[in-house]
Write a protein that holds these residues in place. Structure first.
Motif, PDB file in Angstrom:
ATOM      1  N   GLY A   1      34.039   6.525  79.629  1.00  0.00           N
ATOM      2  CA  GLY A   1      33.050   6.748  80.683  1.00  0.00           C
ATOM      3  C   GLY A   1      33.207   5.746  81.808  1.00  0.00           C
ATOM      4  N   LYS A   2      32.144   5.587  82.589  1.00  0.00           N
ATOM      5  CA  LYS A   2      32.229   4.786  83.813  1.00  0.00           C
ATOM      6  C   LYS A   2      32.308   3.286  83.574  1.00  0.00           C
ATOM      7  CE  LYS A   2      27.243   4.928  84.334  1.00  0.00           C
ATOM      8  NZ  LYS A   2      26.992   5.492  83.037  1.00  0.00           N
ATOM      9  N   CYS A   3      31.905   2.788  82.398  1.00  0.00           N
ATOM     10  CA  CYS A   3      31.882   1.340  82.156  1.00  0.00           C
ATOM     11  C   CYS A   3      33.149   0.832  81.477  1.00  0.00           C
ATOM     12  CB  CYS A   3      30.656   0.956  81.344  1.00  0.00           C
ATOM     13  SG  CYS A   3      30.733   1.546  79.650  1.00  0.00           S
ATOM     14  N   ASP A   4      34.020   1.721  81.065  1.00  0.00           N
ATOM     15  CA  ASP A   4      35.275   1.367  80.392  1.00  0.00           C
ATOM     16  C   ASP A   4      35.076   0.584  79.100  1.00  0.00           C
ATOM     17  OD1 ASP A   4      36.946   2.699  82.141  1.00  0.00           O
ATOM     18  OD2 ASP A   4      37.130   0.999  83.493  1.00  0.00           O
ATOM     19  N   ILE A   5      33.964   0.784  78.415  1.00  0.00           N
ATOM     20  CA  ILE A   5      33.736   0.166  77.108  1.00  0.00           C
ATOM     21  C   ILE A   5      34.058   1.224  76.051  1.00  0.00           C
ATOM     22  CG2 ILE A   5      32.054  -0.859  75.542  1.00  0.00           C
ATOM     23  CD1 ILE A   5      30.471  -1.765  77.998  1.00  0.00           C
ATOM     24  N   PRO A   6      35.131   1.049  75.294  1.00  0.00           N
ATOM     25  CA  PRO A   6      35.466   2.057  74.288  1.00  0.00           C
ATOM     26  C   PRO A   6      34.546   1.969  73.071  1.00  0.00           C
ATOM     27  CG  PRO A   6      37.086   0.288  74.262  1.00  0.00           C
ATOM     28  CD  PRO A   6      36.140  -0.001  75.397  1.00  0.00           C
ATOM     29  N   ALA A   7      34.406   3.074  72.388  1.00  0.00           N
ATOM     30  CA  ALA A   7      33.557   3.134  71.199  1.00  0.00           C
ATOM     31  C   ALA A   7      34.062   2.181  70.124  1.00  0.00           C
ATOM     32  CB  ALA A   7      33.510   4.559  70.657  1.00  0.00           C
ATOM     33  N   GLU A   8      35.382   2.002  70.044  1.00  0.00           N
ATOM     34  CA  GLU A   8      35.959   1.111  69.036  1.00  0.00           C
ATOM     35  C   GLU A   8      35.467  -0.327  69.215  1.00  0.00           C
ATOM     36  OE1 GLU A   8      38.384   4.684  69.462  1.00  0.00           O
ATOM     37  OE2 GLU A   8      37.775   3.218  70.953  1.00  0.00           O
ATOM     38  N   LEU A   9      35.221  -0.739  70.466  1.00  0.00           N
ATOM     39  CA  LEU A   9      34.725  -2.094  70.725  1.00  0.00           C
ATOM     40  C   LEU A   9      33.315  -2.268  70.173  1.00  0.00           C
ATOM     41  CD1 LEU A   9      35.295  -4.823  72.098  1.00  0.00           C
ATOM     42  CD2 LEU A   9      34.278  -3.881  74.167  1.00  0.00           C
ATOM     43  N   LEU A  10      32.458  -1.274  70.383  1.00  0.00           N
ATOM     44  CA  LEU A  10      31.100  -1.351  69.847  1.00  0.00           C
ATOM     45  C   LEU A  10      31.116  -1.332  68.326  1.00  0.00           C
ATOM     46  CD1 LEU A  10      30.376  -0.655  72.831  1.00  0.00           C
ATOM     47  CD2 LEU A  10      28.483   0.631  71.910  1.00  0.00           C
ATOM     48  N   LYS A  11      31.996  -0.515  67.737  1.00  0.00           N
ATOM     49  CA  LYS A  11      32.063  -0.423  66.283  1.00  0.00           C
ATOM     50  C   LYS A  11      32.641  -1.685  65.656  1.00  0.00           C
ATOM     51  CE  LYS A  11      32.095   4.420  65.396  1.00  0.00           C
ATOM     52  NZ  LYS A  11      32.622   5.408  64.501  1.00  0.00           N
ATOM     53  N   ALA A  12      33.579  -2.335  66.355  1.00  0.00           N
ATOM     54  CA  ALA A  12      34.216  -3.537  65.803  1.00  0.00           C
ATOM     55  C   ALA A  12      33.235  -4.704  65.729  1.00  0.00           C
ATOM     56  CB  ALA A  12      35.430  -3.924  66.643  1.00  0.00           C
ATOM     57  N   GLY A  13      32.345  -4.808  66.699  1.00  0.00           N
ATOM     58  CA  GLY A  13      31.373  -5.895  66.693  1.00  0.00           C
ATOM     59  C   GLY A  13      29.976  -5.381  66.503  1.00  0.00           C
ATOM     60  N   VAL A  14      29.777  -4.557  65.491  1.00  0.00           N
ATOM     61  CA  VAL A  14      28.534  -3.799  65.343  1.00  0.00           C
ATOM     62  C   VAL A  14      27.286  -4.689  65.302  1.00  0.00           C
ATOM     63  CG1 VAL A  14      28.523  -3.577  62.828  1.00  0.00           C
ATOM     64  CG2 VAL A  14      27.493  -1.808  64.218  1.00  0.00           C
ATOM     65  N   GLU A  15      27.293  -5.807  64.599  1.00  0.00           N
ATOM     66  CA  GLU A  15      26.070  -6.620  64.508  1.00  0.00           C
ATOM     67  C   GLU A  15      25.692  -7.265  65.833  1.00  0.00           C
ATOM     68  OE1 GLU A  15      23.257  -7.085  62.627  1.00  0.00           O
ATOM     69  OE2 GLU A  15      24.260  -5.413  61.694  1.00  0.00           O
ATOM     70  N   PRO A  16      26.582  -8.078  66.451  1.00  0.00           N
ATOM     71  CA  PRO A  16      26.180  -8.689  67.721  1.00  0.00           C
ATOM     72  C   PRO A  16      25.945  -7.654  68.821  1.00  0.00           C
ATOM     73  CG  PRO A  16      28.437  -9.329  67.149  1.00  0.00           C
ATOM     74  CD  PRO A  16      27.881  -8.552  66.010  1.00  0.00           C
ATOM     75  N   VAL A  17      26.753  -6.595  68.817  1.00  0.00           N
ATOM     76  CA  VAL A  17      26.587  -5.537  69.831  1.00  0.00           C
ATOM     77  C   VAL A  17      25.260  -4.827  69.624  1.00  0.00           C
ATOM     78  CG1 VAL A  17      27.494  -3.307  70.602  1.00  0.00           C
ATOM     79  CG2 VAL A  17      29.048  -5.212  70.245  1.00  0.00           C
TER      80      VAL A  17
END
Length: 149
Positions: A59-75
């Motif tokens: 999407g527009k922010c260039d944050i991939p889903a894998e990044l959110l999943k990799a750091g699930v607790e702090p994210v």
């Protein structure tokens, strides 16, 4: 273009009802219970992040889903703070309302004709988490409180 009423006899035209309708005598059924307005919990945010698909467009922010999943607790903690602020304010920031609109050819017909395309909107990954939480809350409410037609 031919008129729809052409050729119809005059008596087939329908007049508006002569009786006025009064809604004061209509019994109102029990109002729907409100949807919970509690801000999303950590569990709801974690669940929404876990349901994100891998290798989807960022999407527009260039944050991939894998990044959110990799750091699930702090994210999830940071995202929960942001979502709770949105929840309490009652207004969605303009950035969350924006998406990238992509025209997608339906696979049939002339590619030069606009009606042969459908538009899809790419949301950013954090927007998808927010949308998932909202949809789940509404979907949980509807079956229990849906009125019979």
């Amino acid at each position: 273009m031919r008129s729809v009423h052409k050729g119809l006899p005059k008596q087939s035209m329908v007049d508006p009802p002569a009786v006025s309708l009064d809604a004061r005598d209509v019994a109102i059924s029990v109002p729907d219970p409100p949807i919970s307005e509690d801000p999303p919990t950590m569990n709801k945010v974690r669940e929404a992040i876990s349901k994100l698909k891998h290798e989807t467009a960022a999407g527009k922010c260039d944050i991939p889903a894998e990044l959110l999943k990799a750091g699930v607790e702090p994210v999830a903690q940071g995202l929960r703070v942001v979502l709770a602020a949105i929840w309490h304010s009652g207004s969605i920031p303009p950035d969350l309302l924006r998406g990238v609109v992509i025209p997608l050819w339906k696979g049939k017909g002339d590619r030069w004709h606009c009606s042969n395309y459908c538009d899809i909107t790419l949301l950013s990954i954090p927007d998808k988490v927010f949308a998932h939480i909202l949809l789940k809350q509404i979907r949980n409410h509807l079956p229990r409180h849906q009125r019979l037609e």
